[in-house]
Scaffold this motif. Structure first.
Motif, PDB file in Angstrom:
ATOM      1  N   THR A 236     -19.507   8.596   1.533  1.00  0.00           N
ATOM      2  CA  THR A 236     -20.743   9.322   0.236  1.00  0.00           C
ATOM      3  C   THR A 236     -19.257   9.814  -0.708  1.00  0.00           C
ATOM      4  OG1 THR A 236     -20.900  11.835   1.385  1.00  0.00           O
ATOM      5  CG2 THR A 236     -22.454  10.329   0.856  1.00  0.00           C
ATOM      6  N   LYS A 237     -17.591   9.986   0.105  1.00  0.00           N
ATOM      7  CA  LYS A 237     -17.313  10.695  -1.257  1.00  0.00           C
ATOM      8  C   LYS A 237     -16.453   9.671  -1.781  1.00  0.00           C
ATOM      9  CE  LYS A 237     -14.631  13.680   2.651  1.00  0.00           C
ATOM     10  NZ  LYS A 237     -13.996  14.664   1.865  1.00  0.00           N
ATOM     11  N   LYS A 238     -16.755   8.125  -1.834  1.00  0.00           N
ATOM     12  CA  LYS A 238     -16.561   6.811  -2.386  1.00  0.00           C
ATOM     13  C   LYS A 238     -14.743   7.232  -2.823  1.00  0.00           C
ATOM     14  CE  LYS A 238     -20.775   5.309  -4.337  1.00  0.00           C
ATOM     15  NZ  LYS A 238     -20.595   4.510  -2.512  1.00  0.00           N
ATOM     16  N   ARG A 239     -14.038   6.613  -1.665  1.00  0.00           N
ATOM     17  CA  ARG A 239     -12.273   7.354  -1.304  1.00  0.00           C
ATOM     18  C   ARG A 239     -12.179   5.465  -1.786  1.00  0.00           C
ATOM     19  NH1 ARG A 239     -10.654  11.620   2.692  1.00  0.00           N
ATOM     20  NH2 ARG A 239     -10.862  13.419   1.268  1.00  0.00           N
ATOM     21  N   PRO A 240     -11.599   5.219  -2.700  1.00  0.00           N
ATOM     22  CA  PRO A 240     -10.413   3.381  -2.073  1.00  0.00           C
ATOM     23  C   PRO A 240     -10.350   3.320  -1.231  1.00  0.00           C
ATOM     24  CG  PRO A 240      -9.027   5.208  -3.935  1.00  0.00           C
ATOM     25  CD  PRO A 240     -10.695   6.033  -3.121  1.00  0.00           C
ATOM     26  N   ILE A 241     -10.645   1.910  -1.182  1.00  0.00           N
ATOM     27  CA  ILE A 241     -10.131   1.405  -0.018  1.00  0.00           C
ATOM     28  C   ILE A 241      -9.127   1.874   0.646  1.00  0.00           C
ATOM     29  CG2 ILE A 241     -11.120  -1.079   1.135  1.00  0.00           C
ATOM     30  CD1 ILE A 241     -13.257  -1.158   0.032  1.00  0.00           C
ATOM     31  N   TYR A 242      -8.502   1.566  -0.475  1.00  0.00           N
ATOM     32  CA  TYR A 242      -6.631   1.112  -0.578  1.00  0.00           C
ATOM     33  C   TYR A 242      -5.893   1.610  -1.401  1.00  0.00           C
ATOM     34  CZ  TYR A 242      -6.753  -2.809  -2.985  1.00  0.00           C
ATOM     35  OH  TYR A 242      -7.353  -3.855  -4.294  1.00  0.00           O
ATOM     36  N   LEU A 243      -4.726   2.292  -1.810  1.00  0.00           N
ATOM     37  CA  LEU A 243      -3.808   2.597  -2.548  1.00  0.00           C
ATOM     38  C   LEU A 243      -2.701   1.503  -3.382  1.00  0.00           C
ATOM     39  CD1 LEU A 243      -4.561   6.179  -2.783  1.00  0.00           C
ATOM     40  CD2 LEU A 243      -6.032   4.821  -4.141  1.00  0.00           C
ATOM     41  N   THR A 244      -2.890   0.587  -3.657  1.00  0.00           N
ATOM     42  CA  THR A 244      -1.491   0.471  -4.297  1.00  0.00           C
ATOM     43  C   THR A 244      -0.350   0.981  -4.615  1.00  0.00           C
ATOM     44  OG1 THR A 244      -2.916  -1.768  -4.831  1.00  0.00           O
ATOM     45  CG2 THR A 244      -0.613  -2.131  -5.340  1.00  0.00           C
ATOM     46  N   LYS A 245       0.933   0.378  -4.400  1.00  0.00           N
ATOM     47  CA  LYS A 245       2.059   1.287  -5.024  1.00  0.00           C
ATOM     48  C   LYS A 245       2.882   0.096  -5.471  1.00  0.00           C
ATOM     49  CE  LYS A 245       5.911   1.846  -1.859  1.00  0.00           C
ATOM     50  NZ  LYS A 245       6.026   2.209   0.015  1.00  0.00           N
ATOM     51  N   SER A 246       2.889  -0.859  -4.930  1.00  0.00           N
ATOM     52  CA  SER A 246       3.688  -1.730  -5.336  1.00  0.00           C
ATOM     53  C   SER A 246       2.660  -3.042  -5.513  1.00  0.00           C
ATOM     54  CB  SER A 246       5.065  -1.937  -5.195  1.00  0.00           C
ATOM     55  OG  SER A 246       6.062  -3.022  -5.663  1.00  0.00           O
ATOM     56  N   THR A 247       2.970  -4.386  -6.817  1.00  0.00           N
ATOM     57  CA  THR A 247       2.631  -5.409  -6.273  1.00  0.00           C
ATOM     58  C   THR A 247       3.388  -6.189  -7.573  1.00  0.00           C
ATOM     59  OG1 THR A 247       0.537  -7.035  -6.852  1.00  0.00           O
ATOM     60  CG2 THR A 247       0.371  -4.729  -7.757  1.00  0.00           C
TER      61      THR A 247
ATOM     62  N   PHE B  13       1.032  -0.951  -0.008  1.00  0.00           N
ATOM     63  CA  PHE B  13      -0.247  -0.043   0.163  1.00  0.00           C
ATOM     64  C   PHE B  13       0.477   1.015   0.023  1.00  0.00           C
ATOM     65  CE2 PHE B  13      -3.828  -2.138   2.263  1.00  0.00           C
ATOM     66  CZ  PHE B  13      -4.247  -2.998   1.283  1.00  0.00           C
ATOM     67  N   ALA B  14       0.241   2.323  -0.341  1.00  0.00           N
ATOM     68  CA  ALA B  14       0.793   3.469  -1.007  1.00  0.00           C
ATOM     69  C   ALA B  14       1.311   4.396   1.084  1.00  0.00           C
ATOM     70  CB  ALA B  14       0.273   4.545  -1.234  1.00  0.00           C
TER      71      ALA B  14
END
Ligand code: UDP
Ligand code: MG
Length: 326
Positions: A295-306, A68-69
């Motif tokens: 309501t912001k509907k932000r992503p649950i997580y952000l990937t940095k590397s996979t 994750f970021a």
């Protein structure tokens, strides 16, 4: 041959990760008829967890990682693991070896009996602080009473789920996730396997008392509007009492004439009502805050590397087709 994904949320677990994979390997290698794959989720660790993951992935072709970021929390890490899973079954377990890998064989046996889920339940809490056990026990009692979801006391996030259940869990798209509740809310039949609590021997717990308190509030608000109903009821009761008191004052005035005492009474009642109003606004605020964040509907997580889409998942089977949406 059936495939099993093992999702492991990791936050600052550099000390234990290698041992975790080695220990778990020693158990799963004895289980024939299944191919296992690890999905290690680095939840924005500040230590060397991620480089340990990468070297594990170099050594073992069945080790996948998502990094994750930043730190998004265990809930987000579990979600990322489930979302990126493609196995027939998915296991979720902690990295700290508090979830005994020896139970995996029994869990698989359980799910093959026809259950959609086979989960671990702690029968003891040895090694845990008394205060934490006390609050935890009462949280379960309280939340089972006021919410629609029933969480057995001692249920932990160590479980195996069928593909159908994993898809159901993923279909709940809320950003503020409370997995213990979600696992129960989706239904399906769960077989519970009791086990003795294992103390964490390497690394430290990531929970603070305040963190657990917030987690408890999250759990209740995510699955119940009972607190809202409670404040309506409180309002109704206070109005009723006020009405009765008004009648008393009315008759007192009619019978004894006008009298002007009551400074203390007025002050006490004003402060009391002020407190109750603040408390009620606070409860409303808890819900409104959650609506706002949702309501912001932000992503649950952000990937940095996979490396989840790289070849050689599950040894020789190529699952890249299954991950085309990533
Ligand atoms: N964890 C995580 N993100 C966090 C906190 C914890 O991914 O922000 C992971 C942690 O690495 C471990 C699991 O969640 O694998 C359980 O954490 P911990 O052992 O600290 O909790 P406890 O067992 O005390 O409930
Ligand atoms: Mg732990």
């Amino acid at each position: 041959m059936k495939t099993v994904d093992i999702v492991v949320p990791c936050y600052n677990e550099e000390a234990v990760l290698q041992i975790f994979v080695e220990t778990t390997d020693s158990y799963i290698n004895k289980i024939s008829g299944y191919k296992f794959r690890y999905i290690l989720v680095d939840d924005g660790s500040r230590d060397k967890t991620f480089s340990v993951m990468r070297s594990l992935a170099k050594e073992h072709s069945n080790v996948k990682y998502i990094s994750f970021a930043r730190n998004f929390g265990k809930e987000a890490a579990m979600y990322a693991g489930l979302k990126n899973s493609s196995g027939d079954y998915v296991i979720v377990m902690d990295a700290d070896l508090q979830h005994p890998p020896a139970m995996i064989a029994d869990m698989i046996k359980g799910i093959e009996e026809g259950y959609d889920c086979c989960a671990a339940r702690r029968t003891s809490r040895k090694g845990e602080s008394k205060i934490r056990s006390f609050f935890s026990r009462n949280f379960y009692k309280f939340s089972n009473k006021i919410t629609d979801v029933k969480m057995p006391y001692g249920a932990v996030d160590f479980r195996i789920m069928s593909r159908q259940m994993v898809d159901a869990v993923l279909s709940l798209s809320e950003v503020q996730r409370f997995s213990k509740g979600i696992f129960s809310w989706v239904g399906f039949e769960t077989k519970w396997l009791p086990y003795e609590n294992v103390e964490r021997t390497i690394g430290t717990t990531k929970w603070s008392f305040w963190g657990l308190f917030k987690y408890a509030i999250d759990g209740i608000t995510a699955f119940s509007v009972a607190p809202l109903r409670f404040i309506s009821l409180l309002g109704l009761i206070i109005s009723g009492l006020a009405f009765i008191y008004a009648l008393i004052v009315l008759f007192q005035t009619l019978i004894f004439g006008i009298d002007v005492p009551g400074y203390a009474t007025t002050l006490i009642i004003t402060l009391f009502l002020g407190g109750i109003i603040e408390f009620s606004v606070g409860i409303l605020g808890e819900y409104i805050g959650r609506i706002y964040m949702e309501t912001k509907k932000r992503p649950i997580y952000l990937t940095k590397s996979t490396n989840i889409n790289d070849e050689s998942d599950f040894g020789d089977i190529d699952y890249s087709d299954f991950n085309e949406d990533l």
